[in-house]
Write a protein that holds these residues in place. Structure first.
Motif, short mmCIF file in Angstrom:
data_model
loop_
_atom_site.label_atom_id
_atom_site.label_comp_id
_atom_site.label_asym_id
_atom_site.label_seq_id
_atom_site.Cartn_x
_atom_site.Cartn_y
_atom_site.Cartn_z
N LEU B 52 0.83 -1.20 0.00
CA LEU B 52 0.00 0.00 0.00
C LEU B 52 0.87 1.25 0.00
CD1 LEU B 52 -2.93 1.09 0.28
CD2 LEU B 52 -2.64 0.92 2.74
N ILE B 53 2.01 1.18 0.67
CA ILE B 53 2.82 2.39 0.80
C ILE B 53 4.04 2.38 -0.11
CG2 ILE B 53 2.03 2.94 3.11
CD1 ILE B 53 4.54 1.73 4.22
N SER B 54 4.04 1.49 -1.07
CA SER B 54 5.16 1.49 -2.02
C SER B 54 4.59 1.53 -3.42
CB SER B 54 6.01 0.24 -1.84
OG SER B 54 6.89 0.09 -2.92
N PHE B 270 -0.27 -4.01 4.82
CA PHE B 270 -0.11 -3.26 3.56
C PHE B 270 0.15 -4.16 2.36
CE2 PHE B 270 -0.46 -0.08 6.45
CZ PHE B 270 0.68 0.38 7.09
N LYS B 271 -0.17 -5.43 2.44
CA LYS B 271 0.10 -6.35 1.32
C LYS B 271 -1.14 -6.40 0.41
CE LYS B 271 2.59 -10.09 2.96
NZ LYS B 271 2.96 -11.09 3.97
#
Lengths: 447, 306
Positions: B52-54, B270-271
């Motif tokens: 999510l954050i990459s 976040f996966k």
């Protein structure tokens, strides 16, 4: 010109003038969004109000969220280019993925010189990620400490907190109380037996550290592997199982944690210094003491700093860093710590003696900290939350399994399955490294 | 056809099409943006690995699904969800059908009973779950207080996974029976009284009336109810989350369900790609069960005699 058209022209001109004037005033006023989770909320709010009184051209929208909500909001907003101008994170773990993915700004040169003037270099080094500084510390290191009820101890003929693990078990047995049917009414020690987050694993880690183990161990080459598929890990799980089912000094059905301690439903529990503030508010007359965790093979603590950071996307970096500098300046940080009951170690410009005279309990906390032989911080790996949360789930299941009592094979299986998963998760992000083989026993290493 | 009427026909059609377009455009756009695009994206991202954050997305093929097969937490969630569906669907079905049949027979104060059973349906799930959480509280809960009159010691209704799933199922059934009762009631009202009258004249008992008239004629409603319950059951989340998560006393993963597992994978770890693949698995499971239900419920066609 027709009256109607004249009126329309005048109206349009007035509207244009009004718009340009309002844009002008907007350009002068800066709005900062400051997000935080609820625990340091009251202390931060006070400082934000002081800042806005001194800087009338800066408006600060200060928002508080429950911790898990806060983490989710940050995860969703920062990648979308939204989110706050100032935020708070626990370092290293929670901020690390955002720093690694380029969402956070390095500290400004002015802040860097402020930090070098005011923070001890050993703590500055601890706060660095990739050899750079990204935050200004707000509180820490938040070592774990043992809270003990002096009144209950006196009733049981005990004059001090347990100093080692054997004393802890003995004292807990003397302090636990039961009803006529043998149900536990008051726990001798309150363990973290359940919950939905990594907290269960963190509390278990505290005891594991003193047994000589660690959840994620770093290799000399900077890789990681599990550090608990060993005697220390098995002993720590056995410690919990024995306390639950052999000595029966804690149980799932009784209340736990700081609320249980404040209601005198437990004689001992382990937490951070912030719990003093909770007890002061909810049980001001409670007669309690603070001690370092009992020693086993060593006496270590898990430590963590909370820091203030500025996301890169902010349109007002200067004002954002000014706000952070204001909050963490000497007198303001002391006010913040007073309000929240937290500690900030490592500030060269704060005379802690004067500060601690006002808060006797914090003095005792500091004295407890000083008895630790060392501190461990969370590893700087991006999936630390998944590793610790998954370990927590396995531990919660194990704690409910009475069949693990006097069952070394069962305990070994739980630990090895959990450790295998930890290693798999480390391999997933490419940071796994093989462990070193030790020829010495844990006693020999930690004598 | 004369030229004048052709021109008139064209000038009438175009504004009609434009009108349809303007009226449907907002709804269709909303449907595309809120449903079609996210669901399609889920199908696509299930074959990618990304955080999510990459910003980096890596195509991994079926890797996510291979991981699901080895994931003990997803298996646990699947099992818990299946147990929940097996517990709630038949119980809800039977109770709501019985209640509907009783209401249809014209018992006294039927409107009051309809209201009482439907109130839990209209109350949002979150406050209901919070209230039941307190009812189940091991220290202060009403349920433990009630069983203490029978000499029973307090139970951790939401602390032990083997009990917690039943506790949540009971609450879920209590909340939804009113809804399906009303649906069955509508179906029962649609059955002509003449069938019952004719059968009664022929000496049919109450059970025979129910077995040979009510049930067959209610078949479409029954399958609708079963399918809806299955879909709702597999999508259970709110009550499990509110009643068992985020508290120090909760059993955590032990009442883990599929939707919670997806939620945690996406918004905690976040996966996103992995979470999408789990959503896809849930989608196909529910789709398969729905198709099976339709096939079973499909009425056999009796060929016409020529």
């Amino acid at each position: 010109m027709n009256k109607k058209y004249r009126f329309l022209v005048v109206f349009l001109l007035a509207a244009l003038l009004g718009l340009s004037l309002s844009n002008l005033s907007l350009a002068e006023k800066v709005t900062l969004n400051f997000w935080s989770d609820t625990t340091p909320g009251p202390g931060l709010k006070e400082q934000v109000e002081k800042f806005t009184n001194l800087h009338p051209n800066v408006e600060v929208n200060f928002s508080l969220y429950p911790l898990r909500e806060y983490e989710r909001k940050m995860a969703l907003s920062l990648p979308a280019g939204a989110g706050p101008d100032v935020c708070i994170f626990n370092l290293v773990p929670t901020a690390h993925p955002y720093i690694k993915n380029g969402y956070m700004a390095e500290v400004s040169p002015e802040i860097m010189s402020f930090l070098q003037r005011t923070v001890e270099s050993r703590y500055l080094d601890l706060l660095k990620i990739d050899n750079k500084l990204w935050c200004v510390p707000l509180n820490g290191p938040d070592d774990k400490i043992l809270f003990w009820n002096k009144t209950m101890f006196a009733e049981a003929g005990l004059a001090r907190a347990p100093d080692n693990l054997k004393e802890l078990i003995d004292f807990a047995c003397k302090l636990a109380k039961y009803d006529g049917k043998g149900n536990l009414l008051r726990s001798g020690i309150s363990l973290r037996l359940s919950g939905a987050g990594a907290g269960v694993a963190e509390k278990w880690w505290s005891w594991l550290l003193n047994a000589g183990g660690i959840v994620v161990e770093e290799t000399p080459s900077g890789k990681y592997h599990n550090g608990y598929d060993n005697q220390a890990g098995r002993e720590t799980l056995k410690f919990y199982i024995d306390l639950l089912y052999k000595y029966r000094v804690d149980a799932h059905a009784v209340e736990h944690d700081v609320s249980a301690f404040a209601q005198e439903k437990t004689a001992m529990f382990k937490r951070e210094a912030w719990a003093c503030g909770y007890i002061k508010e909810h049980a001001p007359n409670l007669n309690y003491g603070i001690a370092p965790l009992p020693r086993y093979r060593r006496r270590y603590s898990i430590a963590m700093f909370a820091g203030l950071l500025v996301p890169k996307k902010t349109k007002h970096p200067k004002e954002a860093w000014d706000l952070i500098k204001f909050i963490t300046e000497k007198e303001n940080i002391k006010d913040f710590l007073r309000t929240t009951g937290r500690l900030l170690i490592g500030r060269k410009d704060i005379d802690y003696n004067i500060f601690l005279k006002e808060s006797p309990k914090l003095r005792v906390v500091l004295e407890a900290y000083q008895k630790y032989e060392g501190e461990f911080f969370y590893p700087a790996i991006e999936n630390w939350d998944e590793i610790y949360t998954n370990l927590a789930y396995r531990l919660v299941e194990a704690y409910k399994n009475e069949k693990l009592l006097d069952n070394p094979e069962g305990i070994a299986k739980v630990i090895s399955d959990a450790a295998e998963e930890t290693d798999d998760l480390l391999k997933e992000i490419g940071v796994y490294g093989e462990p070193e083989v030790h020829s010495q026993t844990l006693e020999e290493i930690w004598q | 056809m004369p030229k004048y009427s052709k021109i008139k026909k064209r000038t009438i059609k175009v504004p009609q099409y434009l009108f349809c377009f303007y009226v449907l455009f907002p709804v269709v756009s909303a449907f595309l943006i809120l449903r079609v695009i996210p669901i399609s994206s889920t199908f696509i991202y299930a074959f990618f690995k990304f955080s999510l954050i990459s910003p980096v997305k890596t195509f991994v093929g079926l890797n996510n699904f291979v991981q699901i097969a080895k994931d003990p937490f997803f298996k646990l969630a699947f099992w818990n969800t299946t147990v929940f569906v097996v517990l709630t669907v038949p119980v809800t079905f039977v109770i709501s059908l019985i209640l509907a049949v009783l209401m249809d027979r014209g018992i006294k104060l039927v409107s009051l009973y309809e209201l009482l059973y439907f109130i839990p349906v209209v109350v949002p799930m979150v406050p209901v779950a919070m209230i039941w959480k307190w009812i189940y509280d091991p220290t202060y809960g009403l349920l433990n207080y009630f069983i203490s009159f029978f000499g029973q010691s307090p139970k951790g209704w939401l602390l032990k996974s083997e009990i917690a799933i039943y506790a949540i199922a009971i609450m879920s059934v209590w909340k939804i029976i009113g809804y399906y009762m009303v649906i069955f009631l509508v179906g029962l009202k649609g059955i002509s009284r003449r069938y019952y009258e004719a059968a009664t004249i022929d000496g049919a008992s109450s059970w025979q009336l129910f077995r040979y008239i009510t049930l067959p004629l209610l078949k479409p409603i029954i399958f609708f109810v079963l399918i809806m319950q299955m879909i709702q059951g597999f999508n259970v989340f709110t009550q499990v989350y509110v009643m068992t998560m985020e508290t120090a006393g909760a059993p955590g993963a032990l009442v883990r369900v599929i939707v919670f597992d997806v939620y945690e994978t996406a918004f905690r770890f976040f996966k996103m790609g992995y979470a999408c693949s789990k959503s896809l698995v849930l989608f196909f499971v529910v789709l398969t069960l729905t198709i099976i239900a339709f096939k079973i419920g499909k009425e056999k066609r009796i060929p016409r005699r020529r």
